[in-house]
Enzyme design. Sequence first.
Site, short mmCIF file in Angstrom:
data_model
loop_
_atom_site.label_atom_id
_atom_site.label_comp_id
_atom_site.label_asym_id
_atom_site.label_seq_id
_atom_site.Cartn_x
_atom_site.Cartn_y
_atom_site.Cartn_z
N TYR A 93 0.86 -1.34 0.09
CA TYR A 93 -0.04 -0.08 0.07
C TYR A 93 0.87 1.24 -0.20
O TYR A 93 1.80 1.14 0.76
CB TYR A 93 -0.84 0.27 1.41
CG TYR A 93 -2.36 -0.01 0.74
CD1 TYR A 93 -2.88 1.01 -0.09
CD2 TYR A 93 -3.23 -0.89 1.08
CE1 TYR A 93 -4.26 0.94 -0.28
CE2 TYR A 93 -4.52 -1.08 0.90
CZ TYR A 93 -4.88 -0.01 -0.18
OH TYR A 93 -6.23 -0.01 -0.59
N GLU A 139 -0.38 4.83 -0.55
CA GLU A 139 -0.97 6.00 -0.68
C GLU A 139 0.12 7.29 -0.48
O GLU A 139 0.67 7.25 0.27
CB GLU A 139 -2.07 6.19 0.18
CG GLU A 139 -3.40 5.11 -0.07
CD GLU A 139 -4.47 5.31 0.86
OE1 GLU A 139 -4.14 5.71 1.90
OE2 GLU A 139 -5.51 4.84 0.65
N ASP A 158 -4.96 14.21 -25.43
CA ASP A 158 -4.86 12.90 -24.89
C ASP A 158 -4.32 12.01 -26.01
O ASP A 158 -4.98 11.53 -27.31
CB ASP A 158 -6.37 12.47 -25.03
CG ASP A 158 -6.68 11.09 -24.60
OD1 ASP A 158 -5.62 10.21 -24.55
OD2 ASP A 158 -7.73 10.47 -24.19
N THR A 185 -2.58 6.41 -22.21
CA THR A 185 -2.38 5.04 -21.72
C THR A 185 -0.82 4.56 -21.79
O THR A 185 -0.34 5.05 -22.50
CB THR A 185 -3.52 4.24 -22.32
OG1 THR A 185 -3.08 4.14 -23.84
CG2 THR A 185 -5.11 4.42 -22.28
N LYS A 224 -1.04 1.30 -25.26
CA LYS A 224 -1.61 1.04 -26.83
C LYS A 224 -0.31 0.95 -27.63
O LYS A 224 0.52 0.10 -27.35
CB LYS A 224 -2.47 2.04 -27.19
CG LYS A 224 -3.79 1.93 -26.35
CD LYS A 224 -4.78 2.95 -26.45
CE LYS A 224 -6.13 2.57 -25.59
NZ LYS A 224 -7.06 3.95 -25.68
#
Length: 559
Positions: A199, A201, A345, A371, A374
Amino acid sequence: MKISIGSDHGGFALKESLKPVLRGVAQVDDKGCDGSGPCDYPDFAAAVCEDVAEGAADFGVLVCTTGEGMTMSANRFDGVRAALCRTVADAKMARSHNNANVLVFGGGATAPAEAAEIAAAFFAEPFSGDERHVRRIAKIDRARRLAEFSALASADPEVHAAILAQVRQEDTEINLIASENTSSRAVREAAGSVLMNKYAEGYPAHRWYSGCGPVDAAEELARKRACELFGAEHANVQPHCGSAANMAVYFATIKPGDTIMSMSLDQGGHLSHGSPVNFSGKIYNIVPYTVDKDTEMLDYDAIERQALETKPKILLAGASAYPRAIDFRRIREICDKAGCLMVVDMAHIAGLVAGGAHESPVPYADFTTTTTHKTLGGPRGGMVLCKEKWAKALDSAVFPGMQGGPLENIIAAKAVCFREWMSPAKKGYAQKIVSNCKAMCKAVQDRGYRIVSGGTDNHLFLVDVKSSRGITGKEAAAALDAAGIVVNKNTIPYDTESPFRTSGIRVGTASVTTRGMGEAECAAIGGWIADVLDDISDTSVAARVKAQAAALVAGFPVP
Ligand SMILES: *Cc1c(COP(=O)(O)O)cnc(C)c1O
Protein backbone atom coordinates in the site's frame (compact mmCIF):
# COMPACT_ATOMS: atom_id res chain seq x y z
CA MET A 1 35.88 -14.22 -21.74
CA LYS A 2 34.31 -13.98 -18.29
CA ILE A 3 33.28 -17.03 -16.31
CA SER A 4 31.25 -16.97 -13.12
CA ILE A 5 31.80 -20.08 -10.98
CA GLY A 6 30.00 -21.45 -7.93
CA SER A 7 29.51 -24.60 -5.90
CA ASP A 8 28.01 -25.92 -2.71
CA HIS A 9 30.01 -27.89 -0.12
CA GLY A 10 29.68 -31.10 -2.19
CA GLY A 11 31.26 -29.43 -5.21
CA PHE A 12 33.75 -27.24 -3.39
CA ALA A 13 36.86 -29.39 -3.94
CA LEU A 14 36.24 -29.74 -7.68
CA LYS A 15 35.48 -26.02 -8.01
CA GLU A 16 38.80 -25.16 -6.35
CA SER A 17 40.66 -27.53 -8.67
CA LEU A 18 38.95 -26.05 -11.75
CA LYS A 19 39.66 -22.40 -10.94
CA PRO A 20 43.33 -22.34 -11.95
CA VAL A 21 42.52 -24.29 -15.14
CA LEU A 22 39.79 -21.83 -16.13
CA ARG A 23 42.00 -18.85 -15.32
CA GLY A 24 44.15 -20.02 -18.20
CA VAL A 25 41.37 -19.12 -20.67
CA ALA A 26 39.16 -16.58 -18.90
CA GLN A 27 38.60 -14.07 -16.17
CA VAL A 28 37.05 -16.09 -13.35
CA ASP A 29 34.66 -14.70 -10.75
CA ASP A 30 34.18 -17.05 -7.77
CA LYS A 31 30.71 -16.70 -6.25
CA GLY A 32 31.40 -19.25 -3.45
CA CYS A 33 30.94 -21.32 -1.43
CA ASP A 34 34.06 -20.88 0.64
CA GLY A 35 34.12 -24.48 1.88
CA SER A 36 33.46 -23.60 5.51
CA GLY A 37 30.46 -25.92 5.89
CA PRO A 38 27.18 -27.23 4.50
CA CYS A 39 25.29 -24.70 2.37
CA ASP A 40 22.41 -24.57 -0.14
CA TYR A 41 23.23 -25.10 -3.82
CA PRO A 42 20.36 -22.91 -5.20
CA ASP A 43 22.00 -19.85 -3.62
CA PHE A 44 25.15 -20.35 -5.68
CA ALA A 45 23.27 -21.32 -8.81
CA ALA A 46 21.37 -18.02 -8.46
CA ALA A 47 24.55 -15.96 -8.00
CA VAL A 48 26.17 -17.45 -11.09
CA CYS A 49 23.02 -17.44 -13.25
CA GLU A 50 22.19 -13.82 -12.46
CA ASP A 51 25.62 -12.96 -13.88
CA VAL A 52 24.95 -14.97 -17.03
CA ALA A 53 21.39 -13.64 -17.46
CA GLU A 54 22.55 -10.02 -17.06
CA GLY A 55 25.52 -10.53 -19.37
CA ALA A 56 28.03 -9.82 -16.59
CA ALA A 57 29.50 -13.26 -17.39
CA ASP A 58 29.72 -15.03 -20.74
CA PHE A 59 29.51 -18.46 -19.15
CA GLY A 60 28.85 -20.06 -15.80
CA VAL A 61 30.28 -23.14 -14.12
CA LEU A 62 28.42 -24.85 -11.29
CA VAL A 63 29.31 -27.85 -9.13
CA CYS A 64 27.36 -29.80 -6.53
CA THR A 65 27.66 -33.46 -5.53
CA THR A 66 25.71 -34.94 -8.45
CA GLY A 67 25.27 -31.79 -10.54
CA GLU A 68 21.51 -32.40 -10.61
CA GLY A 69 20.41 -29.78 -8.08
CA MET A 70 22.58 -27.13 -9.71
CA THR A 71 21.17 -27.96 -13.17
CA MET A 72 17.59 -27.79 -11.95
CA SER A 73 18.19 -24.47 -10.21
CA ALA A 74 20.13 -22.91 -13.07
CA ASN A 75 17.58 -23.73 -15.75
CA ARG A 76 14.98 -21.64 -13.93
CA PHE A 77 16.77 -18.48 -15.08
CA ASP A 78 15.81 -16.66 -18.23
CA GLY A 79 18.54 -16.87 -20.85
CA VAL A 80 20.36 -19.68 -19.04
CA ARG A 81 20.87 -23.07 -20.67
CA ALA A 82 22.69 -25.24 -18.14
CA ALA A 83 24.10 -28.64 -19.10
CA LEU A 84 25.28 -31.35 -16.74
CA CYS A 85 28.29 -32.88 -18.51
CA ARG A 86 29.95 -36.16 -17.53
CA THR A 87 31.96 -36.68 -20.72
CA VAL A 88 33.79 -34.63 -23.35
CA ALA A 89 31.12 -35.72 -25.86
CA ASP A 90 28.39 -34.36 -23.56
CA ALA A 91 30.20 -31.03 -23.44
CA LYS A 92 30.65 -30.77 -27.19
CA MET A 93 27.00 -31.58 -27.89
CA ALA A 94 25.78 -29.19 -25.20
CA ARG A 95 27.66 -26.38 -26.92
CA SER A 96 27.14 -27.21 -30.59
CA HIS A 97 23.50 -28.31 -30.37
CA ASN A 98 22.07 -26.58 -27.30
CA ASN A 99 24.25 -23.46 -27.13
CA ALA A 100 24.67 -24.18 -23.41
CA ASN A 101 26.07 -21.29 -21.41
CA VAL A 102 26.36 -22.90 -18.00
CA LEU A 103 28.51 -25.99 -17.50
CA VAL A 104 27.55 -28.19 -14.56
CA PHE A 105 29.62 -30.91 -12.88
CA GLY A 106 28.92 -33.51 -10.26
CA GLY A 107 31.78 -33.21 -7.78
CA GLY A 108 31.19 -36.80 -6.69
CA ALA A 109 30.99 -38.12 -10.24
CA THR A 110 33.82 -36.45 -12.12
CA ALA A 111 37.49 -36.42 -11.18
CA PRO A 112 39.48 -33.15 -11.38
CA ALA A 113 41.57 -34.14 -14.43
CA GLU A 114 38.50 -35.32 -16.30
CA ALA A 115 36.61 -32.16 -15.38
CA ALA A 116 39.44 -30.03 -16.75
CA GLU A 117 39.27 -31.90 -20.06
CA ILE A 118 35.49 -31.57 -20.25
CA ALA A 119 35.69 -27.84 -19.48
CA ALA A 120 38.35 -27.32 -22.15
CA ALA A 121 36.14 -29.07 -24.71
CA PHE A 122 33.09 -27.07 -23.62
CA PHE A 123 34.76 -23.68 -23.97
CA ALA A 124 36.47 -24.57 -27.26
CA GLU A 125 33.31 -25.81 -28.99
CA PRO A 126 31.24 -23.16 -30.81
CA PHE A 127 27.48 -23.26 -31.21
CA SER A 128 26.80 -24.69 -34.66
CA GLY A 129 24.15 -22.10 -35.52
CA ASP A 130 22.31 -24.66 -37.66
CA GLU A 131 18.74 -23.69 -38.40
CA ARG A 132 17.33 -26.77 -36.66
CA HIS A 133 19.23 -26.03 -33.47
CA VAL A 134 18.29 -22.35 -33.53
CA ARG A 135 14.66 -23.40 -33.99
CA ARG A 136 14.77 -25.89 -31.13
CA ILE A 137 16.44 -23.45 -28.75
CA ALA A 138 13.77 -20.87 -29.61
CA LYS A 139 11.24 -23.49 -28.53
CA ILE A 140 12.95 -23.80 -25.16
CA ASP A 141 12.40 -20.08 -24.69
CA ARG A 142 8.79 -20.46 -25.81
CA ALA A 143 8.27 -23.07 -23.12
CA ARG A 144 8.99 -20.34 -20.60
CA ARG A 145 5.98 -18.41 -21.85
CA LEU A 146 3.78 -21.24 -20.66
CA ALA A 147 5.88 -21.88 -17.57
CA GLU A 148 5.64 -18.28 -16.37
CA PHE A 149 2.21 -18.95 -14.87
CA SER A 150 2.55 -22.68 -14.25
CA ALA A 151 1.82 -22.26 -10.52
CA LEU A 152 -1.73 -21.43 -11.58
CA ALA A 153 -2.14 -24.82 -13.24
CA SER A 154 -2.65 -26.44 -9.86
CA ALA A 155 -3.76 -23.43 -7.80
CA ASP A 156 -6.57 -22.38 -10.12
CA PRO A 157 -7.12 -24.53 -13.20
CA GLU A 158 -10.06 -22.40 -14.38
CA VAL A 159 -8.13 -19.14 -14.50
CA HIS A 160 -5.17 -21.05 -15.88
CA ALA A 161 -7.36 -22.27 -18.74
CA ALA A 162 -8.42 -18.70 -19.56
CA ILE A 163 -4.80 -17.54 -19.68
CA LEU A 164 -3.79 -20.52 -21.79
CA ALA A 165 -6.59 -19.68 -24.21
CA GLN A 166 -5.17 -16.14 -24.57
CA VAL A 167 -1.70 -17.60 -25.16
CA ARG A 168 -3.08 -19.89 -27.87
CA GLN A 169 -4.97 -17.00 -29.44
CA GLU A 170 -1.83 -14.86 -29.58
CA ASP A 171 0.06 -17.83 -31.00
CA THR A 172 -2.37 -18.45 -33.84
CA GLU A 173 -4.22 -15.23 -34.70
CA ILE A 174 -3.23 -11.91 -36.21
CA ASN A 175 -4.01 -9.12 -33.76
CA LEU A 176 -4.90 -5.89 -35.53
CA ILE A 177 -6.78 -4.19 -32.69
CA ALA A 178 -5.46 -0.64 -32.94
CA SER A 179 -5.62 -0.01 -29.19
CA GLU A 180 -3.65 -3.13 -28.30
CA ASN A 181 -0.04 -4.22 -28.44
CA THR A 182 2.10 -7.14 -27.28
CA SER A 183 3.89 -6.57 -23.98
CA SER A 184 7.46 -7.67 -23.35
CA ARG A 185 8.34 -10.38 -20.85
CA ALA A 186 10.14 -7.76 -18.75
CA VAL A 187 6.98 -5.62 -18.56
CA ARG A 188 4.91 -8.66 -17.58
CA GLU A 189 7.41 -9.66 -14.89
CA ALA A 190 7.25 -6.23 -13.27
CA ALA A 191 3.45 -6.17 -13.59
CA GLY A 192 3.14 -9.54 -11.87
CA SER A 193 5.68 -8.73 -9.18
CA VAL A 194 5.48 -8.52 -5.38
CA LEU A 195 5.27 -4.74 -5.64
CA MET A 196 1.51 -5.38 -5.81
CA ASN A 197 1.65 -6.31 -2.12
CA LYS A 198 2.37 -2.76 -1.00
CA TYR A 199 0.00 0.00 0.00
CA ALA A 200 1.56 3.32 -0.97
CA GLU A 201 -1.03 6.09 -0.76
CA GLY A 202 0.73 9.36 -1.47
CA TYR A 203 3.84 9.96 -3.55
CA PRO A 204 7.51 8.89 -3.23
CA ALA A 205 8.99 10.12 0.08
CA HIS A 206 5.53 11.37 1.13
CA ARG A 207 3.58 8.20 1.84
CA TRP A 208 0.93 7.46 4.42
CA TYR A 209 2.31 3.98 5.18
CA SER A 210 5.69 2.74 6.32
CA GLY A 211 7.87 0.38 4.34
CA CYS A 212 7.58 2.20 1.03
CA GLY A 213 11.29 2.30 0.20
CA PRO A 214 11.13 -0.29 -2.60
CA VAL A 215 8.00 1.13 -4.24
CA ASP A 216 9.36 4.67 -3.91
CA ALA A 217 12.36 3.57 -5.94
CA ALA A 218 10.15 2.05 -8.65
CA GLU A 219 7.77 5.03 -8.85
CA GLU A 220 10.66 7.51 -8.89
CA LEU A 221 12.15 5.63 -11.85
CA ALA A 222 8.82 5.69 -13.66
CA ARG A 223 8.35 9.45 -13.11
CA LYS A 224 11.91 10.30 -14.04
CA ARG A 225 11.93 8.14 -17.16
CA ALA A 226 8.53 9.41 -18.30
CA CYS A 227 9.81 13.00 -18.11
CA GLU A 228 13.01 12.05 -19.91
CA LEU A 229 11.29 10.03 -22.64
CA PHE A 230 8.69 12.69 -23.44
CA GLY A 231 10.57 15.84 -22.46
CA ALA A 232 7.96 16.64 -19.81
CA GLU A 233 8.33 18.84 -16.73
CA HIS A 234 6.18 16.65 -14.46
CA ALA A 235 4.69 13.18 -14.64
CA ASN A 236 2.02 11.46 -12.59
CA VAL A 237 2.23 7.74 -13.26
CA GLN A 238 -0.52 6.64 -10.85
CA PRO A 239 -3.73 6.79 -12.95
CA HIS A 240 -5.13 3.27 -13.25
CA CYS A 241 -6.16 3.79 -16.87
CA GLY A 242 -6.47 6.39 -19.60
CA SER A 243 -9.96 7.43 -18.54
CA ALA A 244 -8.67 8.06 -15.01
CA ALA A 245 -5.82 10.14 -16.45
CA ASN A 246 -8.37 12.35 -18.19
CA MET A 247 -10.50 12.54 -15.07
CA ALA A 248 -7.45 13.71 -13.11
CA VAL A 249 -6.86 16.58 -15.54
CA TYR A 250 -10.49 17.71 -15.42
CA PHE A 251 -10.53 17.52 -11.61
CA ALA A 252 -7.26 19.46 -11.40
CA THR A 253 -8.39 22.30 -13.62
CA ILE A 254 -12.13 22.90 -14.05
CA LYS A 255 -15.45 22.77 -12.19
CA PRO A 256 -18.60 20.76 -12.83
CA GLY A 257 -20.61 22.42 -15.57
CA ASP A 258 -17.56 24.00 -17.24
CA THR A 259 -17.13 23.57 -20.97
CA ILE A 260 -14.81 21.06 -22.63
CA MET A 261 -14.48 21.11 -26.40
CA SER A 262 -13.51 17.68 -27.71
CA MET A 263 -13.82 15.38 -30.67
CA SER A 264 -17.10 13.52 -30.51
CA LEU A 265 -17.01 9.78 -29.91
CA ASP A 266 -18.72 8.82 -33.15
CA GLN A 267 -16.13 10.81 -35.13
CA GLY A 268 -13.13 9.15 -33.50
CA GLY A 269 -13.00 10.68 -30.01
CA HIS A 270 -13.07 8.75 -26.74
CA LEU A 271 -15.76 7.99 -24.15
CA SER A 272 -13.88 9.96 -21.51
CA HIS A 273 -13.86 13.06 -23.74
CA GLY A 274 -17.49 13.77 -22.92
CA SER A 275 -19.74 10.96 -24.06
CA PRO A 276 -23.15 11.36 -22.38
CA VAL A 277 -22.90 7.83 -20.96
CA ASN A 278 -19.52 8.59 -19.34
CA PHE A 279 -18.72 10.62 -16.19
CA SER A 280 -17.19 13.28 -18.42
CA GLY A 281 -20.43 13.90 -20.28
CA LYS A 282 -22.46 13.87 -17.08
CA ILE A 283 -20.27 16.33 -15.13
CA TYR A 284 -19.17 18.80 -17.81
CA ASN A 285 -20.73 20.79 -20.60
CA ILE A 286 -19.39 19.16 -23.75
CA VAL A 287 -19.02 20.92 -27.08
CA PRO A 288 -18.11 18.31 -29.67
CA TYR A 289 -16.10 19.09 -32.76
CA THR A 290 -16.10 16.98 -35.89
CA VAL A 291 -13.95 16.20 -38.89
CA ASP A 292 -14.63 17.82 -42.25
CA LYS A 293 -17.36 15.96 -44.09
CA ASP A 294 -15.42 15.77 -47.39
CA THR A 295 -11.83 15.21 -46.29
CA GLU A 296 -12.72 13.34 -43.07
CA MET A 297 -9.82 15.21 -41.49
CA LEU A 298 -9.67 17.85 -38.76
CA ASP A 299 -10.47 21.31 -40.04
CA TYR A 300 -8.41 23.56 -37.78
CA ASP A 301 -10.03 26.78 -39.01
CA ALA A 302 -13.46 25.40 -38.19
CA ILE A 303 -12.22 24.26 -34.76
CA GLU A 304 -10.83 27.75 -34.17
CA ARG A 305 -14.12 29.43 -35.06
CA GLN A 306 -16.01 27.03 -32.81
CA ALA A 307 -13.61 27.57 -29.90
CA LEU A 308 -13.84 31.36 -30.17
CA GLU A 309 -17.61 31.08 -30.21
CA THR A 310 -18.13 28.53 -27.42
CA LYS A 311 -15.24 29.64 -25.15
CA PRO A 312 -14.35 26.26 -23.60
CA LYS A 313 -12.18 26.02 -20.49
CA ILE A 314 -10.39 23.06 -22.11
CA LEU A 315 -9.77 22.27 -25.74
CA LEU A 316 -9.06 18.55 -25.86
CA ALA A 317 -7.18 17.04 -28.80
CA GLY A 318 -6.57 13.36 -29.36
CA ALA A 319 -8.65 10.46 -30.56
CA SER A 320 -9.24 6.72 -30.57
CA ALA A 321 -9.95 6.33 -34.26
CA TYR A 322 -8.34 9.14 -36.21
CA PRO A 323 -5.89 7.91 -38.87
CA ARG A 324 -4.18 11.23 -39.51
CA ALA A 325 -1.43 13.26 -37.87
CA ILE A 326 -2.65 15.97 -35.51
CA ASP A 327 -1.16 19.46 -35.79
CA PHE A 328 -0.42 20.30 -32.17
CA ARG A 329 1.21 23.63 -32.95
CA ARG A 330 -2.04 24.74 -34.59
CA ILE A 331 -4.09 23.49 -31.62
CA ARG A 332 -1.86 25.56 -29.31
CA GLU A 333 -2.52 28.63 -31.44
CA ILE A 334 -6.26 28.06 -31.17
CA CYS A 335 -6.05 27.59 -27.39
CA ASP A 336 -4.07 30.81 -27.03
CA LYS A 337 -6.61 32.73 -29.09
CA ALA A 338 -9.56 31.21 -27.24
CA GLY A 339 -7.86 31.57 -23.85
CA CYS A 340 -8.36 27.94 -22.87
CA LEU A 341 -6.21 25.11 -21.59
CA MET A 342 -4.71 22.77 -24.14
CA VAL A 343 -5.07 19.12 -23.18
CA VAL A 344 -3.87 16.37 -25.48
CA ASP A 345 -4.90 12.75 -25.00
CA MET A 346 -2.21 10.87 -26.90
CA ALA A 347 -3.36 7.42 -25.71
CA HIS A 348 -3.28 5.89 -29.16
CA ILE A 349 -0.17 7.55 -30.54
CA ALA A 350 2.05 7.70 -27.43
CA GLY A 351 4.41 5.09 -28.88
CA LEU A 352 4.66 6.99 -32.14
CA VAL A 353 5.47 10.13 -30.13
CA ALA A 354 8.03 8.28 -27.99
CA GLY A 355 9.69 6.89 -31.10
CA GLY A 356 9.60 10.12 -33.08
CA ALA A 357 7.06 8.96 -35.67
CA HIS A 358 4.48 11.59 -34.69
CA GLU A 359 5.05 15.17 -33.56
CA SER A 360 5.06 15.40 -29.76
CA PRO A 361 2.23 17.33 -28.12
CA VAL A 362 4.19 17.68 -24.87
CA PRO A 363 5.96 21.01 -25.63
CA TYR A 364 2.64 22.59 -26.61
CA ALA A 365 0.08 21.15 -24.22
CA ASP A 366 -0.63 22.21 -20.66
CA PHE A 367 -1.45 18.57 -19.99
CA THR A 368 -0.78 15.44 -21.99
CA THR A 369 -2.62 12.29 -20.95
CA THR A 370 -2.01 8.78 -22.20
CA THR A 371 -2.53 5.12 -21.71
CA THR A 372 0.62 3.03 -21.42
CA HIS A 373 -0.65 -0.09 -23.17
CA LYS A 374 -1.47 0.96 -26.72
CA THR A 375 1.29 1.83 -29.19
CA LEU A 376 3.47 2.46 -26.13
CA GLY A 377 3.34 -1.29 -25.49
CA GLY A 378 3.61 -1.25 -21.69
CA PRO A 379 1.25 -2.46 -18.96
CA ARG A 380 -2.45 -1.58 -18.98
CA GLY A 381 -2.53 1.83 -17.27
CA GLY A 382 -2.58 5.60 -17.57
CA MET A 383 -0.33 8.61 -17.05
CA VAL A 384 -0.47 12.41 -17.10
CA LEU A 385 2.35 14.74 -18.12
CA CYS A 386 2.11 18.45 -17.36
CA LYS A 387 3.92 21.72 -16.93
CA GLU A 388 5.53 22.17 -13.53
CA LYS A 389 3.04 24.83 -12.46
CA TRP A 390 0.24 22.24 -12.59
CA ALA A 391 2.18 19.51 -10.77
CA LYS A 392 0.63 20.01 -7.33
CA ALA A 393 -2.92 20.39 -8.58
CA LEU A 394 -2.57 17.29 -10.72
CA ASP A 395 -1.03 15.15 -8.00
CA SER A 396 -3.72 16.00 -5.48
CA ALA A 397 -6.43 15.41 -8.07
CA VAL A 398 -5.14 11.83 -8.52
CA PHE A 399 -4.55 11.24 -4.81
CA PRO A 400 -6.48 11.88 -2.62
CA GLY A 401 -8.83 13.32 -5.22
CA MET A 402 -9.91 10.20 -7.09
CA GLN A 403 -7.74 7.16 -6.34
CA GLY A 404 -6.55 5.34 -3.26
CA GLY A 405 -3.45 3.18 -3.29
CA PRO A 406 -1.50 3.18 -6.55
CA LEU A 407 -0.71 -0.07 -8.38
CA GLU A 408 3.03 -0.02 -7.75
CA ASN A 409 3.59 -3.24 -9.71
CA ILE A 410 2.00 -1.61 -12.75
CA ILE A 411 3.95 1.59 -12.12
CA ALA A 412 7.16 -0.47 -12.10
CA ALA A 413 6.08 -2.04 -15.40
CA LYS A 414 5.53 1.47 -16.80
CA ALA A 415 9.11 2.30 -15.78
CA VAL A 416 10.32 -0.82 -17.60
CA CYS A 417 8.39 0.18 -20.70
CA PHE A 418 9.84 3.73 -20.69
CA ARG A 419 13.36 2.31 -20.40
CA GLU A 420 12.71 -0.02 -23.33
CA TRP A 421 11.79 3.02 -25.43
CA MET A 422 15.15 4.61 -24.66
CA SER A 423 17.08 1.48 -25.69
CA PRO A 424 18.72 0.99 -29.11
CA ALA A 425 16.47 -2.05 -29.71
CA LYS A 426 13.47 0.27 -30.12
CA LYS A 427 15.15 2.44 -32.74
CA GLY A 428 13.03 2.63 -35.88
CA TYR A 429 10.18 0.62 -34.30
CA ALA A 430 7.66 3.48 -34.26
CA GLN A 431 8.45 4.34 -37.88
CA LYS A 432 7.98 0.67 -38.72
CA ILE A 433 4.50 0.65 -37.14
CA VAL A 434 3.58 3.50 -39.50
CA SER A 435 5.19 2.05 -42.65
CA ASN A 436 3.54 -1.30 -41.91
CA CYS A 437 0.20 0.46 -41.50
CA LYS A 438 0.59 2.29 -44.81
CA ALA A 439 1.50 -1.00 -46.55
CA MET A 440 -1.50 -2.86 -45.11
CA CYS A 441 -3.84 0.06 -45.81
CA LYS A 442 -2.67 0.31 -49.43
CA ALA A 443 -3.20 -3.41 -49.98
CA VAL A 444 -6.82 -3.11 -48.82
CA GLN A 445 -7.35 0.12 -50.74
CA ASP A 446 -5.92 -1.38 -53.94
CA ARG A 447 -8.65 -4.00 -53.78
CA GLY A 448 -11.29 -1.30 -54.08
CA TYR A 449 -12.13 -0.61 -50.45
CA ARG A 450 -12.85 2.95 -49.36
CA ILE A 451 -10.43 4.07 -46.65
CA VAL A 452 -11.64 6.84 -44.35
CA SER A 453 -9.75 10.06 -45.22
CA GLY A 454 -8.08 8.19 -48.09
CA GLY A 455 -5.20 6.75 -46.10
CA THR A 456 -3.21 6.88 -42.87
CA ASP A 457 -0.34 8.76 -41.23
CA ASN A 458 -0.19 6.67 -38.07
CA HIS A 459 -0.72 3.17 -36.68
CA LEU A 460 -4.34 2.69 -37.75
CA PHE A 461 -6.70 2.97 -40.65
CA LEU A 462 -10.48 2.76 -41.00
CA VAL A 463 -12.17 0.78 -43.75
CA ASP A 464 -15.64 1.85 -44.85
CA VAL A 465 -16.98 -1.67 -45.44
CA LYS A 466 -20.56 -0.43 -45.81
CA SER A 467 -19.98 1.68 -48.90
CA SER A 468 -17.34 -0.73 -50.22
CA ARG A 469 -19.19 -4.06 -49.89
CA GLY A 470 -22.58 -3.31 -48.40
CA ILE A 471 -21.81 -5.02 -45.08
CA THR A 472 -21.69 -3.60 -41.56
CA GLY A 473 -18.56 -3.28 -39.44
CA LYS A 474 -20.05 -5.84 -37.08
CA GLU A 475 -20.39 -8.40 -39.87
CA ALA A 476 -16.93 -7.61 -41.24
CA ALA A 477 -15.26 -7.99 -37.85
CA ALA A 478 -17.04 -11.29 -37.22
CA ALA A 479 -16.00 -12.65 -40.63
CA LEU A 480 -12.38 -11.64 -40.07
CA ASP A 481 -12.42 -13.14 -36.58
CA ALA A 482 -13.52 -16.46 -38.07
CA ALA A 483 -10.52 -16.17 -40.40
CA GLY A 484 -8.01 -15.62 -37.58
CA ILE A 485 -7.74 -11.86 -38.05
CA VAL A 486 -8.81 -9.81 -35.04
CA VAL A 487 -10.07 -6.25 -35.65
CA ASN A 488 -12.93 -4.20 -34.22
CA LYS A 489 -16.03 -2.68 -35.70
CA ASN A 490 -15.85 1.11 -35.58
CA THR A 491 -18.05 4.03 -36.47
CA ILE A 492 -16.77 6.16 -39.31
CA PRO A 493 -17.38 9.93 -39.50
CA TYR A 494 -21.04 10.71 -40.17
CA ASP A 495 -21.89 7.04 -39.86
CA THR A 496 -25.45 6.09 -40.81
CA GLU A 497 -25.30 2.81 -38.87
CA SER A 498 -25.73 2.50 -35.10
CA PRO A 499 -22.61 2.24 -32.90
CA PHE A 500 -23.49 -1.44 -32.43
CA ARG A 501 -23.39 -2.20 -36.13
CA THR A 502 -21.21 0.57 -37.64
CA SER A 503 -20.09 1.08 -41.22
CA GLY A 504 -16.42 0.56 -40.55
CA ILE A 505 -13.65 -1.52 -39.09
CA ARG A 506 -10.53 -0.16 -37.39
CA VAL A 507 -7.23 -1.84 -38.20
CA GLY A 508 -3.92 -1.24 -36.38
CA THR A 509 -0.36 -2.47 -36.76
CA ALA A 510 1.28 -2.02 -33.33
CA SER A 511 1.07 -5.66 -32.25
CA VAL A 512 2.22 -7.23 -35.52
CA THR A 513 5.12 -4.76 -35.67
CA THR A 514 6.16 -5.63 -32.12
CA ARG A 515 6.24 -9.26 -33.18
CA GLY A 516 8.64 -8.40 -35.98
CA MET A 517 6.47 -8.32 -39.08
CA GLY A 518 7.39 -5.95 -41.89
CA GLU A 519 5.75 -4.35 -44.90
CA ALA A 520 5.65 -7.59 -46.94
CA GLU A 521 3.74 -9.45 -44.21
CA CYS A 522 1.47 -6.46 -43.65
CA ALA A 523 0.66 -6.15 -47.35
CA ALA A 524 -0.16 -9.88 -47.40
CA ILE A 525 -2.48 -9.46 -44.41
CA GLY A 526 -4.16 -6.53 -46.19
CA GLY A 527 -4.81 -8.84 -49.13
CA TRP A 528 -6.32 -11.50 -46.83
CA ILE A 529 -8.60 -8.90 -45.25
CA ALA A 530 -9.87 -8.06 -48.73
CA ASP A 531 -10.20 -11.77 -49.61
CA VAL A 532 -12.43 -12.36 -46.58
CA LEU A 533 -14.52 -9.19 -46.94
CA ASP A 534 -15.07 -9.62 -50.68
CA ASP A 535 -17.54 -12.37 -49.80
CA ILE A 536 -18.09 -12.87 -46.09
CA SER A 537 -20.34 -15.87 -46.75
CA ASP A 538 -17.54 -17.86 -48.38
CA THR A 539 -16.36 -20.13 -45.57
CA SER A 540 -13.67 -21.75 -47.72
CA VAL A 541 -11.88 -18.39 -48.00
CA ALA A 542 -12.15 -17.91 -44.25
CA ALA A 543 -10.67 -21.37 -43.65
CA ARG A 544 -7.84 -20.75 -46.11
CA VAL A 545 -6.99 -17.35 -44.56
CA LYS A 546 -7.17 -18.80 -41.04
CA ALA A 547 -4.54 -21.37 -41.97
CA GLN A 548 -2.38 -18.73 -43.66
CA ALA A 549 -2.71 -16.42 -40.64
CA ALA A 550 -1.68 -19.18 -38.24
CA ALA A 551 1.31 -20.12 -40.41
CA LEU A 552 2.40 -16.48 -40.57
CA VAL A 553 2.19 -15.70 -36.85
CA ALA A 554 4.03 -18.93 -36.01
CA GLY A 555 7.09 -17.29 -37.55
CA PHE A 556 6.74 -14.22 -35.30
CA PRO A 557 6.38 -15.60 -31.78
CA VAL A 558 5.22 -13.51 -28.85
CA PRO A 559 8.25 -12.57 -26.74
C1 LIG B 1 -7.98 4.09 -24.99
C2 LIG B 1 -8.19 5.53 -24.78
C3 LIG B 1 -8.38 6.08 -23.50
C4 LIG B 1 -8.63 5.35 -22.22
O1 LIG B 1 -8.31 4.13 -22.03
P1 LIG B 1 -8.68 3.22 -20.78
O2 LIG B 1 -9.43 2.11 -21.38
O3 LIG B 1 -9.48 4.02 -19.81
O4 LIG B 1 -7.35 2.87 -20.24
C5 LIG B 1 -8.45 7.45 -23.38
N1 LIG B 1 -8.34 8.22 -24.45
C6 LIG B 1 -8.19 7.74 -25.69
C7 LIG B 1 -8.07 8.69 -26.83
C8 LIG B 1 -8.12 6.39 -25.89
O5 LIG B 1 -8.01 5.91 -27.13
